[in-house]
Design a protein around this motif. Structure first.
Motif, PDB file in Angstrom:
ATOM      1  N   ASN A  52     -39.387  71.459  49.146  1.00  0.00           N
ATOM      2  CA  ASN A  52     -38.845  71.834  50.465  1.00  0.00           C
ATOM      3  C   ASN A  52     -39.908  72.505  51.348  1.00  0.00           C
ATOM      4  OD1 ASN A  52     -38.928  74.591  49.907  1.00  0.00           O
ATOM      5  ND2 ASN A  52     -36.716  74.902  50.033  1.00  0.00           N
ATOM      6  N   MET A 220     -29.328  67.923  56.237  1.00  0.00           N
ATOM      7  CA  MET A 220     -30.199  66.848  56.733  1.00  0.00           C
ATOM      8  C   MET A 220     -29.370  65.693  57.300  1.00  0.00           C
ATOM      9  SD  MET A 220     -33.091  68.107  56.266  1.00  0.00           S
ATOM     10  CE  MET A 220     -33.437  69.717  55.545  1.00  0.00           C
ATOM     11  N   PHE A 347     -35.343  56.568  48.534  1.00  0.00           N
ATOM     12  CA  PHE A 347     -34.000  57.106  48.776  1.00  0.00           C
ATOM     13  C   PHE A 347     -32.986  55.981  48.982  1.00  0.00           C
ATOM     14  CE2 PHE A 347     -33.489  61.714  48.696  1.00  0.00           C
ATOM     15  CZ  PHE A 347     -34.780  62.071  48.352  1.00  0.00           C
ATOM     16  N   THR A 359     -27.216  58.260  51.135  1.00  0.00           N
ATOM     17  CA  THR A 359     -28.599  58.718  51.319  1.00  0.00           C
ATOM     18  C   THR A 359     -29.024  58.490  52.766  1.00  0.00           C
ATOM     19  OG1 THR A 359     -29.565  56.573  50.790  1.00  0.00           O
ATOM     20  CG2 THR A 359     -29.231  58.107  48.947  1.00  0.00           C
ATOM     21  N   HIS A 361     -32.754  59.107  55.616  1.00  0.00           N
ATOM     22  CA  HIS A 361     -34.147  59.540  55.714  1.00  0.00           C
ATOM     23  C   HIS A 361     -34.674  59.343  57.125  1.00  0.00           C
ATOM     24  CE1 HIS A 361     -34.801  55.227  55.527  1.00  0.00           C
ATOM     25  NE2 HIS A 361     -34.061  55.211  54.439  1.00  0.00           N
ATOM     26  N   VAL A 365     -38.484  63.422  55.714  1.00  0.00           N
ATOM     27  CA  VAL A 365     -37.260  64.102  55.289  1.00  0.00           C
ATOM     28  C   VAL A 365     -36.361  63.053  54.668  1.00  0.00           C
ATOM     29  CG1 VAL A 365     -35.243  65.440  55.980  1.00  0.00           C
ATOM     30  CG2 VAL A 365     -37.331  65.537  57.341  1.00  0.00           C
ATOM     31  N   ALA A 366     -35.747  63.388  53.539  1.00  0.00           N
ATOM     32  CA  ALA A 366     -34.754  62.474  52.983  1.00  0.00           C
ATOM     33  C   ALA A 366     -33.732  63.293  52.226  1.00  0.00           C
ATOM     34  CB  ALA A 366     -35.414  61.452  52.078  1.00  0.00           C
ATOM     35  N   ALA A 367     -32.506  62.762  52.166  1.00  0.00           N
ATOM     36  CA  ALA A 367     -31.428  63.489  51.504  1.00  0.00           C
ATOM     37  C   ALA A 367     -30.513  62.530  50.770  1.00  0.00           C
ATOM     38  CB  ALA A 367     -30.621  64.272  52.534  1.00  0.00           C
ATOM     39  N   ASP A 369     -26.525  62.709  49.060  1.00  0.00           N
ATOM     40  CA  ASP A 369     -25.305  63.475  48.798  1.00  0.00           C
ATOM     41  C   ASP A 369     -24.803  63.131  47.403  1.00  0.00           C
ATOM     42  OD1 ASP A 369     -25.441  64.413  51.377  1.00  0.00           O
ATOM     43  OD2 ASP A 369     -24.024  62.931  52.166  1.00  0.00           O
ATOM     44  N   THR A 400     -26.006  68.488  48.495  1.00  0.00           N
ATOM     45  CA  THR A 400     -27.018  67.596  49.055  1.00  0.00           C
ATOM     46  C   THR A 400     -28.386  67.954  48.479  1.00  0.00           C
ATOM     47  OG1 THR A 400     -25.781  67.297  51.109  1.00  0.00           O
ATOM     48  CG2 THR A 400     -28.137  66.827  51.179  1.00  0.00           C
ATOM     49  N   TYR A 402     -32.341  67.257  48.808  1.00  0.00           N
ATOM     50  CA  TYR A 402     -33.190  66.727  49.873  1.00  0.00           C
ATOM     51  C   TYR A 402     -34.642  67.095  49.611  1.00  0.00           C
ATOM     52  CZ  TYR A 402     -33.978  71.389  51.636  1.00  0.00           C
ATOM     53  OH  TYR A 402     -34.389  72.695  51.749  1.00  0.00           O
TER      54      TYR A 402
END
Ligand SMILES: *Cc1c(COP(=O)(O)O)cnc(C)c1O
Length: 435
Positions: A52, A220, A347, A359, A361, A365-367, A369, A400, A402
């Motif tokens: 992060n 995100m 992702f 997902t 991005h 940044v990518a996330a 759930d 989440t 990320y």
């Protein structure tokens, strides 16, 4: 100090941010001794990829030699002095370099200490402007559902993440908030709602504030640049200020210097912090247009009565200026765009893993759930533990998971990080499947 003793004292003496008492007493913290590049090292020499980017601040890697040198050099001449009746080169040159890369039309810089204070400055600029420029009824703000703008009271008022604001409700000011949005249609409806409100009541609003393109703390959540452009036009049409909170999205995180650049817009006010000093010093800035600045001319009682002790601090300013120079010399934004497809692919693939519901991005940044979206959920923390055992610091936002790693992360390191996330989600789900 011996590790156990340090943890004991931490539990006895510290009041931790965002942490329940029981978790503080029971959870085992990492005890970090040093950091270099994208890795944190604990007191046993074990390393962890800083997934992060140290709370979204660290874009250039830990211990960047040029950032260190800029700090050391500045300590030799001036570490701090009041910015009252005094000026100094670090602050002035930083303002110049910052405005050079800011969206065209922003022409004034106001310094503060962190993301939250940069937002407080924006609130007061917008509010006071209307108070003294013949529209004192423009007192209200509009913000997006699930927005996060910081933890000071003004910023908390604007915020919509219940976890951060619920208990303080009675002492927060009233804000018009758009309906919940969790897909492109939802976001469109949110902007529609602003349009309806502005058509009816534009003259009661001072400003609209948004996190352009990515709502960070909300998990995100990504929204389209076309809607940001539309919102900008609406604000112009109804003469309501647009405040862009680029505290997280600025400085290349999304693949351009500013998220606003994706929509080629210039907000009336822009807030920057976090990557502004690349995680090396608490420092922030609020940028405004000539129009807003000019609204404060005309006498002592019209001055913006706002400021903090460390305004324009020379150490922070020297660092922030060197950050901009490193961005130029190391072509940081180009690096983001070169690496973003790797992260996007990984992702997208994660979306097919058991337990992953969605997902997304953008840039670096990518996330993903995990099961139901829930800030107090536990799935993210199960994955956190698995990742920690595999050498990755992967602090989740509830359910989440990320990443927002340093933008200079090498391709090998990025691949290692992405593989570890997949392995950690799989391992956590196999041990204790969530719904
Ligand atoms: C982190 C954050 C803030 C608050 O910044 P602090 O430095 O924690 O006060 C404000 N806005 C956004 C979008 C953020 O991500």
């Amino acid at each position: 100090m011996e590790r156990r003793r340090l943890i004991e004292l931490d539990r006895k003496l510290l009041w931790r941010p965002y942490t329940a008492f029981e978790d503080h007493q029971e959870q085992e913290p990492l005890v970090i001794e040093r950091a270099e590049g994208v890795r944190l090292y604990d007191v046993n020499g074990q390393s962890y990829i800083d997934a992060n980017g140290s709370w979204w601040t660290n874009t250039l890697g830990h211990g960047h030699p040029r950032i260190k040198a800029a700090l050391v050099k500045q300590t030799q001449s001036l570490m701090h002095c009041a910015f009252a009746g005094i000026s100094h080169e670090p602050a002035v040159l930083l303002a110049k370099d910052l405005l050079d890369v800011a969206p065209k039309g922003l022409s004034r810089v106001f310094f503060s200490d962190d993301g939250s204070t940069s937002i407080e400055v924006a609130i007061k600029m917008a509010f006071q402007y209307w108070q003294q420029n013949s529209q004192p009824k423009r007192t209200r703000f509009i913000s997006l559902s699930n927005a996060f703008h910081g933890d000071t009271l003004g910023a908390t008022s604007l915020g919509g993440v219940q976890a951060f604001r619920k208990v303080f409700g009675p002492i927060l000011f009233d804000v018009l908030r758009t309906p919940e949005a969790d897909d492109a249609q939802g976001w469109e409806k949110a902007i529609d709602a602003i349009e309806v409100e502005l058509k009816q009541n534009a003259t009661s609003f001072a400003a609209v504030i948004v996190e352009p393109l990515i709502q960070g703390a909300a998990g995100m959540q990504i929204w389209p640049a076309s809607l940001l452009a539309r919102l900008h036009s609406l604000c112009k049409k109804h003469d309501v200020f647009l405040i862009a909170d680029e505290v997280f999205t600025g400085y290349g995180r999304t693949g351009k210097m500013w998220a606003c650049d994706h929509a080629t817009i210039t907000p009336d006010i822009l807030c920057t912090a976090k990557a502004f000093s690349a995680g090396a010093f608490p420092m922030a800035a609020t940028l405004a247009t000539d129009r807003i600045y000019d609204g404060f001319k005309g006498g002592k009682e019209r001055a913006l009565m706002y400021g903090h002790t460390f305004y324009g601090n020379p150490l922070g300013a020297s660092i922030a200026r060197e950050v901009l120079a490193v961005y130029r010399d190391e072509k940081i934004i180009e690096q983001v765009n070169q690496k973003a497809p790797l992260l996007a692919q990984a992702f997208d693939d994660l979306g097919a893993h058991p337990g992953v519901t969605r997902t997304r991005h953008l840039g670096l940044v990518a996330a993903a759930d995990l099961g139901k979206n829930n800030y107090y959920g536990n799935a993210g923390w199960l994955v956190y533990e698995e990742a920690k055992a595999r050498g990755v610091y992967l602090r989740p936002l509830g359910n989440t998971v990320y990443i927002a790693p340093p933008l200079v992360i090498g391709n090998d390191e990025l691949e290692e990080l992405l593989a570890t996330i997949a392995a950690s989600i799989d391992a956590a789900y196999e041990k204790a499947p969530w719904s």
